[in-house]
Scaffold this active site. Structure first.
Site, PDB file in Angstrom:
ATOM      1  CE  LYS A 205      -3.477   2.581   2.622  1.00 40.87           C
ATOM      2  NZ  LYS A 205      -4.314   2.333   3.936  1.00 40.87           N
ATOM      3  CD  GLU A 211       9.153  -6.111   7.080  1.00 37.75           C
ATOM      4  OE1 GLU A 211       8.901  -4.851   6.630  1.00 37.75           O
ATOM      5  OE2 GLU A 211       8.643  -6.609   8.166  1.00 37.75           O
ATOM      6  N   GLY A 267      -4.938  -1.741   4.855  1.00 41.76           N
ATOM      7  CA  GLY A 267      -4.132  -3.017   4.599  1.00 41.76           C
ATOM      8  C   GLY A 267      -4.731  -4.312   4.755  1.00 41.76           C
ATOM      9  NE  ARG A 268      -6.552  -3.737  11.019  1.00 41.18           N
ATOM     10  CZ  ARG A 268      -5.696  -2.357  11.177  1.00 41.18           C
ATOM     11  NH1 ARG A 268      -4.577  -2.290  10.376  1.00 41.18           N
ATOM     12  NH2 ARG A 268      -6.391  -1.599  11.927  1.00 41.18           N
ATOM     13  CD  GLU A 353      -1.815  -4.163  11.582  1.00 41.64           C
ATOM     14  OE1 GLU A 353      -0.571  -4.668  11.416  1.00 41.64           O
ATOM     15  OE2 GLU A 353      -2.394  -4.125  10.369  1.00 41.64           O
ATOM     16  CG  HIS A 384      -4.868 -35.285  17.431  1.00 41.42           C
ATOM     17  ND1 HIS A 384      -5.047 -36.565  17.968  1.00 41.42           N
ATOM     18  CD2 HIS A 384      -5.684 -35.341  16.309  1.00 41.42           C
ATOM     19  CE1 HIS A 384      -6.263 -37.180  17.305  1.00 41.42           C
ATOM     20  NE2 HIS A 384      -6.774 -36.171  16.300  1.00 41.42           N
ATOM     21  CE  LYS A 512       5.844  -1.241  10.104  1.00 40.54           C
ATOM     22  NZ  LYS A 512       4.752  -0.200   9.261  1.00 40.54           N
TER      23      LYS A 512
HETATM   24  O1  F6P Z   1       2.387  -4.043   9.885  1.00 44.46           O
HETATM   25  C1  F6P Z   1       2.164  -2.844   9.626  1.00 44.46           C
HETATM   26  C2  F6P Z   1       1.406  -2.491   8.329  1.00 44.46           C
HETATM   27  O2  F6P Z   1       1.402  -1.262   8.090  1.00 44.46           O
HETATM   28  C3  F6P Z   1       0.170  -3.296   7.940  1.00 44.46           C
HETATM   29  O3  F6P Z   1      -0.905  -2.793   8.494  1.00 44.46           O
HETATM   30  C4  F6P Z   1       0.260  -3.473   6.552  1.00 44.46           C
HETATM   31  O4  F6P Z   1      -0.722  -4.379   6.287  1.00 44.46           O
HETATM   32  C5  F6P Z   1       1.493  -4.091   6.299  1.00 44.46           C
HETATM   33  O5  F6P Z   1       1.988  -3.305   7.462  1.00 44.46           O
HETATM   34  C6  F6P Z   1       1.911  -3.779   4.974  1.00 44.46           C
HETATM   35  O6  F6P Z   1       1.901  -2.369   4.541  1.00 44.46           O
HETATM   36  P1  F6P Z   1       2.013  -2.198   3.042  1.00 44.46           P
HETATM   37  O7  F6P Z   1       1.138  -2.674   2.377  1.00 44.46           O
HETATM   38  O8  F6P Z   1       2.311  -0.563   3.068  1.00 44.46           O
HETATM   39  O9  F6P Z   1       3.482  -2.761   2.549  1.00 44.46           O
END
Ligand code: F6P
Length: 547
Positions: A205, A211, A267-268, A353, A384, A512
């Protein structure tokens, strides 16, 4: 401090919990043969049995009083009306617009967003058709056989879970998901793949997530190595999904290969947007539309049904009953469907979240519990592993059991056994087994009284452990869409009653920030002394190890 616990509605519930505390679920069933008939509801392809909860008709009345007093009806209306209910980011929350299958407008800042939503869906349809039919080729002219989605959090968990949940319908290219910054994730994923037939989706987003950008650069390097560093190949092997067009262009992905979404999609809550592209590539756009149809049906139900019959409201209120009045702070999600094995992990983000917050939308610290710890695994595997604690542990863990009447893979008696296990667990959790029953069983098995006295306490189940059972006929795109919207709205109901903003996530920021400071220090070999002694000591140990 907030005043919520001082309201008469809250206080009534506190007193009511004490009233019910001596009651056992099996007594409630014995006393009322109509209990199941009265405590189930059905909408949008979802059947909910909530009779195995420690509630009565009065409990529901009191919970609905609390919801009413805290303005739930207005909150629901505000979300659908595009009000900026994400107040800390000054944004509306309109994932419902993404699956709006009516002719209704959704207006944000005086502009209907539906034409843009539809245009991105059309772009997804065109692109996914091209890839699936082989019309879209890699730079060397080969058909795309593998798609790698690079994203994390909402840009990973939603599309990953849905792609797996609808695995039965998968007739497109293979779809892989890379999220972790641990190089193992991308290296192991790419090992068996051919760069000439691989398409990368960079899903972010913000397009700033460490990452995702790290993995995207590694993917680009891997691709360019196969194309003798010819950057022209990127346009045939990389697309992006983002709200940040400038950052996508800066990365080297042309705007025509970008699928847009908007800051009013959390995002979620984004799998319904272009973030769902891996789903469309896997199962085709007609099935993706069915997913949206199911979610839309649940949205309509949520926005219009009275609270006493409203599935997301009922689930939300029952959750509040346990979290705030029973002080049961954990909630297990137990899908009896192998395709849904990623559902608990997906729901962890949606719920934790969204509602894992101790500050109200007005900036006050709460003096009551909010979001539960959400966890789980698919049945029957979980039985189990951790069910022992759910049955006989010292904590009461309300559970949602989720199952389909029909399997996509009806073979022999597998499905009958799966369903038998699912129902048996809810029955066992509810009824338990008392000392008299255990003693009679052991006597029948020929144990002497000394053996019975020593063994019986271990075999007693107190029962009275609450569960919801959610049934669908079959997990189709439609019923899955409806199920996901059900849980999204459940989380919204709870956040609204607790007075928190379920749509920001400031709690992920501090880690972060500190990681970017520590990253520089790990890469540098000068001795670090600016942190606490534990962090300094660990850093120095890592530096020594990596030197
Ligand atoms: O972990 C925090 C967060 O901002 C989430 O809310 C989001 O889904 C994720 O990181 C990834 O964010 P982006 O889509 O901006 O890379």
């Amino acid at each position: 401090m907030t005043l919520l616990p001082q309201t008469p509605q809250w206080q009534n519930l506190v007193a009511h919990w004490h009233e019910l505390s001596h009651l056992h679920l099996h007594d409630l069933f014995t006393a009322n043969p109509q209990r199941f008939a009265q405590l189930h509801a059905e909408a949008a392809g979802i059947f909910l049995d909530y009779s195995k909860n420690r509630i009565t008709a009065k409990t529901l009345e009191l919970l609905i009083d609390l919801a009413t007093a805290t303005g739930l009806t207005d909150a629901i209306h505000s979300m659908f009306a595009g009000v900026k209910i994400n107040n800390t980011e000054q944004r509306p929350v309109l994932h419902v617009a993404l699956r709006n299958r009516s002719k209704q407008q959704f207006v944000v800042d005086s502009k209907d967003v539906m034409p843009a939503v539809k245009s991105v869906l059309a772009h997804m349809e065109q692109f996914s058709n091209q890839v699936r039919t082989g019309a879209w080729r890699g730079y060397s002219g080969q058909v795309i056989t593998d798609v790698v989605n690079i994203g994390i959090g909402g840009s990973n968990l939603g599309p990953l879970m849905v792609t797996k949940a609808l695995g039965y319908y998968h007739d497109g290219p293979k779809v892989h998901f890379v999220s972790n910054v641990d190089a193992t994730h991308i290296i192991e994923t790419l090992k068996p793949l051919n760069p000439h037939t691989t398409l990368f989706i960079i899903a972010s987003k913000t397009f700033t997530t460490q990452e995702t950008l790290t993995n995207a650069i590694t993917a680009r390097n891997w691709l360019l190595a196969a194309y003798s560093q010819n950057e022209a190949a990127i346009s045939k092997h990389f697309v992006a999904i983002s709200t940040a067009a400038a950052k996508v262009a800066e990365f080297g992905i042309a705007t025509e290969h970008m699928f847009e979404f908007w800051d009013w999609v959390g995002g979620r809550y984004s799998l319904w947007s272009a973030i769902g592209l891996p789903i469309a590539l896997a199962i085709g756009m007609p099935r993706f539309y069915e997913l949206l149809d199911g979610a839309y049906a649940m949205d309509h139900h949520f926005a219009t049904a009275p609270m006493s019959k409203n599935l997301p409201v009922l689930l939300g209120l029952i959750g509040i009953w346990y979290i705030n009045f029973g002080e049961f702070k954990s909630h297990a999600i137990l899908p009896y469907d192998q395709y849904l094995r990623y559902f608990p992990a997906y729901l962890q983000q949606v719920d934790m979240e969204s509602n894992g917050k101790y500050t109200t939308r007005h900036g006050h610290q709460v003096n009551y519990a909010t979001g539960p710890i959400v966890w789980g695994a698919s049945g029957t595997d979980g039985q189990h592993a951790f069910y022992q604690l759910i049955h006989q542990g010292t904590q009461v863990i309300p559970c949602d059991f989720i199952a389909a009447v029909h399997s996509h893979n009806e073979y022999g008696d597998h499905q009958a056994k799966l369903l038998a296990n699912c129902l048996a667990q809810t029955e066992a959790l509810m009824l338990g087994k008392d000392l008299a029953q255990v003693t009679a069983e052991l006597q029948a098995q020929g144990y002497d009284s000394a053996a019975i006295a020593s063994l019986a306490p271990h075999k007693v189940f107190l029962g009275n452990r609450p569960t919801n059972t959610i049934l669908v006929d079959k997990f189709t795109p439609y019923t899955l869409g409806s199920l996901l919207a059900l849980y999204e709205h459940k989380v919204f109901v709870q956040g609204s009653i607790w007075g928190i903003n379920s749509f920001d996530q400031w709690g992920v920021e501090l880690g972060k920030q500190l990681a970017s400071v520590i990253l520089k220090e790990i890469q540098d070999d000068t001795q670090v002394s600016s942190h606490d002694t534990s962090t300094n000591g660990l850093l120095q140990r890592i530096q020594r190890g990596r030197a």
